[in-house]
Design an enzyme around this catalytic site. Structure first.
Site, PDB file in Angstrom:
ATOM      1  N   ARG A 210     -40.865  81.867 -58.573  1.00 14.73           N
ATOM      2  CA  ARG A 210     -40.354  83.231 -58.630  1.00 14.73           C
ATOM      3  C   ARG A 210     -40.419  83.922 -57.269  1.00 14.73           C
ATOM      4  O   ARG A 210     -39.555  84.711 -56.914  1.00 14.73           O
ATOM      5  CB  ARG A 210     -41.154  84.031 -59.662  1.00 14.73           C
ATOM      6  CG  ARG A 210     -40.646  85.446 -59.885  1.00 14.73           C
ATOM      7  CD  ARG A 210     -41.449  86.142 -60.965  1.00 14.73           C
ATOM      8  NE  ARG A 210     -41.030  87.527 -61.141  1.00 14.73           N
ATOM      9  CZ  ARG A 210     -41.652  88.401 -61.917  1.00 14.73           C
ATOM     10  NH1 ARG A 210     -42.734  88.011 -62.590  1.00 14.73           N
ATOM     11  NH2 ARG A 210     -41.222  89.632 -62.025  1.00 14.73           N
TER      12      ARG A 210
ATOM     13  N   ASP B  22     -55.062  78.731 -63.014  1.00 12.65           N
ATOM     14  CA  ASP B  22     -53.613  78.572 -63.219  1.00 12.65           C
ATOM     15  C   ASP B  22     -53.276  77.148 -63.648  1.00 12.65           C
ATOM     16  O   ASP B  22     -52.293  76.575 -63.180  1.00 12.65           O
ATOM     17  CB  ASP B  22     -52.868  78.945 -61.942  1.00 12.65           C
ATOM     18  CG  ASP B  22     -51.423  79.361 -62.205  1.00 12.65           C
ATOM     19  OD1 ASP B  22     -51.090  79.639 -63.378  1.00 12.65           O
ATOM     20  OD2 ASP B  22     -50.635  79.416 -61.246  1.00 12.65           O
TER      21      ASP B  22
ATOM     22  N   GLN C 140     -39.183  75.341 -56.640  1.00 14.76           N
ATOM     23  CA  GLN C 140     -38.751  76.731 -56.525  1.00 14.76           C
ATOM     24  C   GLN C 140     -39.531  77.565 -57.520  1.00 14.76           C
ATOM     25  O   GLN C 140     -39.630  77.202 -58.696  1.00 14.76           O
ATOM     26  CB  GLN C 140     -37.246  76.849 -56.807  1.00 14.76           C
ATOM     27  CG  GLN C 140     -36.695  78.261 -56.714  1.00 14.76           C
ATOM     28  CD  GLN C 140     -36.530  78.729 -55.277  1.00 14.76           C
ATOM     29  OE1 GLN C 140     -36.091  77.975 -54.416  1.00 14.76           O
ATOM     30  NE2 GLN C 140     -36.877  79.985 -55.021  1.00 14.76           N
TER      31      GLN C 140
ATOM     32  N   ARG D 197     -40.564  79.066 -52.362  1.00 12.15           N
ATOM     33  CA  ARG D 197     -40.050  77.727 -52.576  1.00 12.15           C
ATOM     34  C   ARG D 197     -40.836  76.740 -51.716  1.00 12.15           C
ATOM     35  O   ARG D 197     -41.489  77.113 -50.738  1.00 12.15           O
ATOM     36  CB  ARG D 197     -38.562  77.648 -52.217  1.00 12.15           C
ATOM     37  CG  ARG D 197     -38.249  78.021 -50.772  1.00 12.15           C
ATOM     38  CD  ARG D 197     -36.777  77.888 -50.456  1.00 12.15           C
ATOM     39  NE  ARG D 197     -36.488  78.203 -49.054  1.00 12.15           N
ATOM     40  CZ  ARG D 197     -35.344  77.932 -48.448  1.00 12.15           C
ATOM     41  NH1 ARG D 197     -34.359  77.349 -49.143  1.00 12.15           N
ATOM     42  NH2 ARG D 197     -35.151  78.230 -47.177  1.00 12.15           N
TER      43      ARG D 197
END
Length: 263
Positions: free
Chosen positions: A72, A183, A70, A75
């Protein structure tokens, strides 16, 4: 997750085409050209994918088994195909927080990377429902790396070495495609087995073509490369390059509890 601009940065999507030769931000002309080609390829893939989206409600096609993750803005679910019984991972992004372009971008980046043993395999099926966009990937069932890292202890040395080698290989593959991942953090590293023998990089919403202009507009996160924490060297921003991923891979041990202190 894609769909909303990060509070910390501004990104000019696409490679920086109009920079002077002396202002390439550490990139060579060949590296910049490679990034421009990657950007054009992604635009072509997005245009084609927009035309081939399956328009249906997810529950009509797949049965939910359990949540896998999950975030922000979305999901990830473990699902089975209702007719064939195939087990898959489905990433679902609500339209309320994700634009069609943002969805198509992440979807197509995953497809453009092809196959690599340390990157989650993306399947060429995108779905648009009344309230969400979704795409399918291979299922990785043991959670993300952060759940394996013990506070103040980290990972056992053999696991650290295996993870570092696999992630370095995944990043090298991404860079060879003219892209920068941007990231690196343990939450984006999925673990394939309880012994942490194999890991896979996932979540490409922040991946950009090499040379894309980037400016930090808020406080840096801990694994942000130092060149992004200073005033931008160019008014338009810094052309991003693979060195940002190299810094994040080495630095996120202390900054994000991914303890590589044994290396």
């Amino acid at each position: 997750m894609p769909g909303k601009q990060s509070d910390e940065e501004q990104v000019e999507t696409g490679a920086a085409e109009n920079l002077a030769e002396e202002d390439l931000g550490g990139l060579t002309a060949e590296e910049l050209r490679q990034g421009q080609e990657a950007a054009l390829e992604l635009e072509d893939m997005m245009a084609l994918s927009a035309q081939t989206l399956v328009r249906a409600e997810v529950d009509e096609l797949y049965q939910q088994v359990r949540p896998l993750g999950q975030g922000r803005f979305g999901r990830v679910l473990l699902v089975t195909h209702r007719q064939k019984g195939t087990t898959l991972a489905l990433k679902e992004l609500p339209k309320a927080s994700t634009s069609l372009r943002g969805f198509l971008y992440e979807f197509c980046v995953g497809l453009s990377l092809g196959t690599h043993s340390a990157i989650v395999a993306a399947y060429g099926i995108g779905i648009e429902s009344a309230t969400s966009y979704s795409f399918l990937t291979e299922p990785v069932l043991c959670g993300d790396l952060i759940t394996f890292i013990q506070p103040k202890v980290g990972l056992p040395q053999p696991a650290v070495q295996r993870c570092a080698a696999q992630l370095a290989s995944a990043l090298e593959h991404i860079h060879s495609r003219g892209l920068v991942y941007r990231d690196v953090k343990p939450e984006n590293v999925l673990v394939c087995d309880p012994a942490c023998q194999r890991v896979k990089l996932t979540d490409f919403g922040h991946t950009r073509p090499r040379g894309t202009l980037l400016r930090l507009t808020g406080p840096p996160i801990p694994y942000t490369a130092p060149e992004l924490c200073c005033p931008p060297p160019l008014p338009e921003g810094l052309p991003i390059q693979p060195a940002l991923d190299a810094w994040a891979l080495g630095d996120c041990g202390g900054a994000s509890s991914m303890t590589f202190q044994h290396l």
